[in-house]
Design an enzyme around this catalytic site. Structure first.
Site, PDB file in Angstrom:
ATOM      1  N   CYS A   1     -60.747   5.455 -40.872  1.00 47.16           N
ATOM      2  CA  CYS A   1     -61.807   4.554 -40.398  1.00 47.16           C
ATOM      3  C   CYS A   1     -61.320   3.172 -40.002  1.00 47.16           C
ATOM      4  CB  CYS A   1     -62.899   4.424 -41.473  1.00 47.16           C
ATOM      5  SG  CYS A   1     -62.395   3.428 -42.900  1.00 47.16           S
TER       6      CYS A   1
ATOM      7  N   CYS B   1     -59.125   3.563 -49.563  1.00 42.51           N
ATOM      8  CA  CYS B   1     -59.726   2.739 -48.519  1.00 42.51           C
ATOM      9  C   CYS B   1     -60.993   2.115 -49.079  1.00 42.51           C
ATOM     10  CB  CYS B   1     -60.055   3.583 -47.278  1.00 42.51           C
ATOM     11  SG  CYS B   1     -60.968   2.653 -46.008  1.00 42.51           S
TER      12      CYS B   1
ATOM     13  N   HIS C   1     -56.257   1.907 -65.830  1.00 46.87           N
ATOM     14  CA  HIS C   1     -56.239   0.968 -64.707  1.00 46.87           C
ATOM     15  C   HIS C   1     -55.842   1.615 -63.390  1.00 46.87           C
ATOM     16  CE1 HIS C   1     -55.478  -2.277 -67.980  1.00 46.87           C
ATOM     17  NE2 HIS C   1     -56.770  -2.047 -67.807  1.00 46.87           N
TER      18      HIS C   1
ATOM     19  N   GLN D   1     -52.645   1.974 -70.215  1.00 43.58           N
ATOM     20  CA  GLN D   1     -52.973   0.815 -69.390  1.00 43.58           C
ATOM     21  C   GLN D   1     -51.995   0.677 -68.223  1.00 43.58           C
ATOM     22  OE1 GLN D   1     -54.407  -2.704 -72.073  1.00 43.58           O
ATOM     23  NE2 GLN D   1     -52.874  -1.577 -73.261  1.00 43.58           N
TER      24      GLN D   1
ATOM     25  N   VAL E   1     -49.818   1.634 -64.790  1.00 39.56           N
ATOM     26  CA  VAL E   1     -50.155   2.189 -63.475  1.00 39.56           C
ATOM     27  C   VAL E   1     -48.953   2.873 -62.836  1.00 39.56           C
ATOM     28  CG1 VAL E   1     -52.018   0.532 -63.063  1.00 39.56           C
ATOM     29  CG2 VAL E   1     -49.692  -0.057 -62.357  1.00 39.56           C
ATOM     30  N   ASP E   2     -47.898   3.112 -63.628  1.00 42.97           N
ATOM     31  CA  ASP E   2     -46.648   3.632 -63.078  1.00 42.97           C
ATOM     32  C   ASP E   2     -46.577   5.151 -63.021  1.00 42.97           C
ATOM     33  OD1 ASP E   2     -46.116   4.349 -65.818  1.00 42.97           O
ATOM     34  OD2 ASP E   2     -45.257   2.357 -66.154  1.00 42.97           O
TER      35      ASP E   2
ATOM     36  N   GLY F   1     -46.699  -0.355 -77.366  1.00 39.17           N
ATOM     37  CA  GLY F   1     -46.207  -1.225 -76.304  1.00 39.17           C
ATOM     38  C   GLY F   1     -47.263  -2.014 -75.573  1.00 39.17           C
TER      39      GLY F   1
ATOM     40  N   LEU G   1     -39.663   0.949 -78.564  1.00 42.50           N
ATOM     41  CA  LEU G   1     -40.514   2.146 -78.511  1.00 42.50           C
ATOM     42  C   LEU G   1     -39.737   3.445 -78.354  1.00 42.50           C
ATOM     43  CD1 LEU G   1     -43.644   2.163 -78.656  1.00 42.50           C
ATOM     44  CD2 LEU G   1     -42.694  -0.057 -78.127  1.00 42.50           C
TER      45      LEU G   1
END
Length: 288
Positions: free
Chosen positions: A193, A139, A131, A113, A115-116, A230, A274
């Site tokens: 764009c 974009c 995620h 989960q 995003v690092d 975690g 952990l």
């Protein structure tokens, strides 16, 4: 009934609990579902803290980001300030232990989960980023993706001297800043764009792409067990996999500091740090 199939399991002393987790992983083919608690030892805070209930900040929603230029300015000002901490974060012993268990076959797949990008950096390049990832930018108009490092250089040119050393890092890589400072921040548009740029992550209020969800279901369905590391499982995006495993009578183990929404479905529940816990598990399984 197998002992691992009894939900609501509670471990005894920490050593006993780890031995139970070792026996579960020794079946091989487990799927790991990881959350923010796995990355706190790398210096990245989570939203809910040690209790699993407290929120250290309110995340921006997809609707806010897409509906307001001012909201995008605030987001990118905070994210630009916090980016060096994310870019400089390194996998901790927990990430490395999971990767060693993957290489020995005890873990078949990782769903994160987070995003690092730290699972990927530790070597688990097949980890499914449920995620998305902060290291990419998309974009919203032409859908072109690019590296976050490239955008960071452009934002630095547009806002020289903006970053404040020592700013408090928040979850998902942004930082706390006073409103007047953010008002003058200049944002960058897509170089192809001229469209709106967004980190390639799933914001609150935005749906995880269905093909990604279906792929994760397939991984869980093929697993020997589901091991949650975690995560408070406070949001449905992760909890649904625990529920699916429980419905299929797949053993679920949860290692998390603080309560989770999935505790009642778990055959094994451990409240341990952990990094040290998973390092010891990997050692006991010969994956050290």
């Amino acid at each position: 009934m197998d002992a691992f199939e009894r939900p609501g399991g509670q471990a005894g002393p920490p050593g006993e609990g780890l031995e139970t987790l070792v026996r579960l992983l020794d079946r091989r083919g487990a799927v790991v579902l990881s959350g923010a608690g796995l990355s706190t030892e790398s210096g990245i805070p989570d939203y809910r803290g040690a209790t699993g209930r407290h929120r250290s900040g309110t995340p921006m929603t997809y609707q806010e980001f897409t509906g307001s230029a001012d909201a995008r300015r605030r987001y990118w000002a905070r994210s630009h300030t916090g980016w060096p901490a994310i870019a400089g974060a390194r996998p901790n012993s927990g990430h490395h232990a999971v990767d060693r268990l993957r290489r020995t076959g005890h873990v078949a797949a990782v769903i994160t989960q987070n995003v690092d990008g730290l699972h990927h950096a530790a070597g688990t390049r097949e980890a499914v980023e449920l995620h998305g990832g902060l290291r990419r930018v998309v974009c919203l108009d032409c859908r072109r993706t690019s590296a976050r490092a490239e955008l960071d250089r452009r934002l630095e040119e547009l806002n020289r001297g903006f970053r404040r050393p020592g700013a408090e890092l928040r979850p998902d890589g942004d930082a706390r800043l006073p409103q007047p400072l953010m008002d003058g921040f200049r944002i960058a548009a897509c170089t192809d764009c001229g469209g709106v740029l967004k980190p390639d992550v799933v914001f609150f209020g935005e749906n995880v792409p269905l093909p990604r969800v279906e792929h994760c279901y397939e991984l869980v369905d093929a697993a020997s067990s589901l091991v949650v590391l975690g995560s408070s499982l406070a949001v449905l995006s992760g909890l649904r996999f625990v529920r699916r495993a429980a419905r299929s009578r797949l053993p679920v183990a949860i290692v998390n500091q603080g309560p989770t929404r999935g505790d009642g479905l778990a055959a094994l529940r451990l409240d341990l740090p952990l990094g040290p816990a998973m390092t010891e598990v990997a050692r006991l399984l010969g994956a050290g």
